[in-house]
Design a protein around this motif. Structure first.
Motif, PDB file in Angstrom:
ATOM      1  N   GLY A 206      40.910  30.758  54.709  1.00 10.97           N
ATOM      2  CA  GLY A 206      40.338  31.583  55.770  1.00 10.97           C
ATOM      3  C   GLY A 206      40.312  33.048  55.361  1.00 10.97           C
ATOM      4  N   VAL A 207      39.336  33.776  55.835  1.00  6.68           N
ATOM      5  CA  VAL A 207      39.223  35.205  55.496  1.00  6.68           C
ATOM      6  C   VAL A 207      39.500  36.054  56.739  1.00  6.68           C
ATOM      7  N   PHE A 208      40.552  35.696  57.444  1.00  6.04           N
ATOM      8  CA  PHE A 208      40.879  36.401  58.670  1.00  6.04           C
ATOM      9  C   PHE A 208      41.240  37.854  58.417  1.00  6.04           C
ATOM     10  N   GLY A 209      41.662  38.158  57.209  1.00  6.70           N
ATOM     11  CA  GLY A 209      41.978  39.539  56.844  1.00  6.70           C
ATOM     12  C   GLY A 209      40.802  40.255  56.209  1.00  6.70           C
ATOM     13  N   GLY A 210      39.640  39.621  56.226  1.00  7.01           N
ATOM     14  CA  GLY A 210      38.457  40.221  55.621  1.00  7.01           C
ATOM     15  C   GLY A 210      38.383  39.935  54.129  1.00  7.01           C
ATOM     16  N   ALA A 211      37.253  40.289  53.543  1.00  9.48           N
ATOM     17  CA  ALA A 211      37.033  40.058  52.116  1.00  9.48           C
ATOM     18  C   ALA A 211      36.475  41.326  51.484  1.00  9.48           C
ATOM     19  N   ALA A 212      37.213  41.857  50.519  1.00  7.67           N
ATOM     20  CA  ALA A 212      36.754  43.069  49.833  1.00  7.67           C
ATOM     21  C   ALA A 212      35.422  42.840  49.131  1.00  7.67           C
ATOM     22  N   LYS A 213      35.136  41.597  48.793  1.00 11.53           N
ATOM     23  CA  LYS A 213      33.873  41.269  48.122  1.00 11.53           C
ATOM     24  C   LYS A 213      32.672  41.617  49.006  1.00 11.53           C
ATOM     25  N   ALA A 214      32.853  41.598  50.307  1.00 11.20           N
ATOM     26  CA  ALA A 214      31.763  41.976  51.219  1.00 11.20           C
ATOM     27  C   ALA A 214      31.398  43.444  51.029  1.00 11.20           C
ATOM     28  N   ILE A 215      32.395  44.276  50.798  1.00  9.23           N
ATOM     29  CA  ILE A 215      32.133  45.700  50.558  1.00  9.23           C
ATOM     30  C   ILE A 215      31.326  45.860  49.273  1.00  9.23           C
ATOM     31  N   ARG A 216      31.731  45.144  48.237  1.00 12.90           N
ATOM     32  CA  ARG A 216      30.998  45.210  46.968  1.00 12.90           C
ATOM     33  C   ARG A 216      29.551  44.763  47.162  1.00 12.90           C
ATOM     34  N   ALA A 217      29.336  43.711  47.926  1.00 12.91           N
ATOM     35  CA  ALA A 217      27.980  43.218  48.162  1.00 12.91           C
ATOM     36  C   ALA A 217      27.111  44.286  48.821  1.00 12.91           C
ATOM     37  N   LEU A 218      27.666  44.975  49.805  1.00 13.78           N
ATOM     38  CA  LEU A 218      26.899  45.980  50.537  1.00 13.78           C
ATOM     39  C   LEU A 218      26.692  47.271  49.755  1.00 13.78           C
ATOM     40  N   MET A 219      27.651  47.615  48.909  1.00  9.52           N
ATOM     41  CA  MET A 219      27.560  48.879  48.177  1.00  9.52           C
ATOM     42  C   MET A 219      26.850  48.743  46.829  1.00  9.52           C
ATOM     43  N   SER A 220      27.109  47.657  46.108  1.00  6.87           N
ATOM     44  CA  SER A 220      26.596  47.521  44.736  1.00  6.87           C
ATOM     45  C   SER A 220      25.716  46.304  44.511  1.00  6.87           C
ATOM     46  N   GLY A 221      25.842  45.311  45.358  1.00  6.20           N
ATOM     47  CA  GLY A 221      25.114  44.060  45.155  1.00  6.20           C
ATOM     48  C   GLY A 221      25.988  43.063  44.423  1.00  6.20           C
ATOM     49  N   GLU A 222      26.280  41.957  45.044  1.00  7.09           N
ATOM     50  CA  GLU A 222      27.143  40.923  44.458  1.00  7.09           C
ATOM     51  C   GLU A 222      26.274  39.811  43.896  1.00  7.09           C
ATOM     52  N   THR A 223      26.404  39.558  42.606  1.00  3.73           N
ATOM     53  CA  THR A 223      25.588  38.528  41.952  1.00  3.73           C
ATOM     54  C   THR A 223      26.401  37.311  41.538  1.00  3.73           C
ATOM     55  N   GLU A 224      27.661  37.265  41.919  1.00  8.18           N
ATOM     56  CA  GLU A 224      28.543  36.140  41.600  1.00  8.18           C
ATOM     57  C   GLU A 224      28.615  35.872  40.097  1.00  8.18           C
ATOM     58  N   GLY A 225      28.517  36.934  39.297  1.00 11.74           N
ATOM     59  CA  GLY A 225      28.663  36.793  37.856  1.00 11.74           C
ATOM     60  C   GLY A 225      27.399  36.395  37.113  1.00 11.74           C
ATOM     61  N   ILE A 226      26.302  36.239  37.839  1.00 14.23           N
ATOM     62  CA  ILE A 226      25.038  35.906  37.172  1.00 14.23           C
ATOM     63  C   ILE A 226      24.579  37.148  36.405  1.00 14.23           C
ATOM     64  N   PRO A 227      24.197  37.002  35.133  1.00 13.85           N
ATOM     65  CA  PRO A 227      23.799  38.170  34.334  1.00 13.85           C
ATOM     66  C   PRO A 227      22.652  38.964  34.966  1.00 13.85           C
ATOM     67  N   GLU A 228      22.706  40.281  34.770  1.00 16.10           N
ATOM     68  CA  GLU A 228      21.706  41.171  35.362  1.00 16.10           C
ATOM     69  C   GLU A 228      20.286  40.885  34.890  1.00 16.10           C
ATOM     70  N   VAL A 229      20.137  40.288  33.718  1.00 12.06           N
ATOM     71  CA  VAL A 229      18.789  39.965  33.244  1.00 12.06           C
ATOM     72  C   VAL A 229      18.163  38.854  34.074  1.00 12.06           C
ATOM     73  N   ILE A 230      18.989  38.120  34.816  1.00 12.24           N
ATOM     74  CA  ILE A 230      18.489  37.039  35.672  1.00 12.24           C
ATOM     75  C   ILE A 230      18.408  37.493  37.128  1.00 12.24           C
ATOM     76  N   VAL A 231      19.476  38.143  37.607  1.00 10.69           N
ATOM     77  CA  VAL A 231      19.529  38.603  39.000  1.00 10.69           C
ATOM     78  C   VAL A 231      19.887  40.081  39.021  1.00 10.69           C
ATOM     79  N   ASP A 232      19.018  40.886  39.568  1.00 13.33           N
ATOM     80  CA  ASP A 232      19.247  42.325  39.654  1.00 13.33           C
ATOM     81  C   ASP A 232      20.204  42.625  40.816  1.00 13.33           C
ATOM     82  N   PRO A 233      21.350  43.275  40.551  1.00 10.27           N
ATOM     83  CA  PRO A 233      22.309  43.579  41.617  1.00 10.27           C
ATOM     84  C   PRO A 233      21.699  44.411  42.755  1.00 10.27           C
TER      85      PRO A 233
END
Length: 102
Positions: A18-45
């Motif tokens: 459970g993420v009842f305490g929140g997820a820092a990854k959400a901040i990264r997604a909103l600020m930088s773009g989260e690609t789950e490790g997919i290379p930038e040549v495939i998915v642009d952050p």
């Protein structure tokens, strides 16, 4: 549900991952773009960031102020942002609907 129904049909509750305490990854997604490790040549952050900024569920995963209040969560451009300063973070990062979706 009414308490009687819960008492009758639910014996216990166990949150697994459970993420009842929140997820820092959400901040990264909103600020930088989260690609789950997919290379930038495939998915642009930055493309992912624009998409992620439109998903209300990403905002719901932000670490809540009730738990993280004054803990610095974002360090950018010489500023520290906490869960209590999301409004300023969204303003500075130009996240147009950030406060509305939070």
């Amino acid at each position: 549900m009414e308490q009687g129904w819960k008492d009758k049909y639910i014996d216990g509750y166990l949150a697994v991952s459970g993420v009842f305490g929140g997820a820092a990854k959400a901040i990264r997604a909103l600020m930088s773009g989260e690609t789950e490790g997919i290379p930038e040549v495939i998915v642009d952050p930055l493309t992912m960031r624009e998409f992620e900024r439109t998903a209300p569920t990403v905002y719901w995963l932000m670490p809540p102020a009730g738990l993280w209040s004054n803990t610095p969560l974002v360090f950018a451009n010489g500023k520290n942002y906490t869960a209590e300063s999301y409004t300023k973070l969204f303003e500075d990062a130009e996240v147009p609907k950030g406060n509305e979706l939070l």
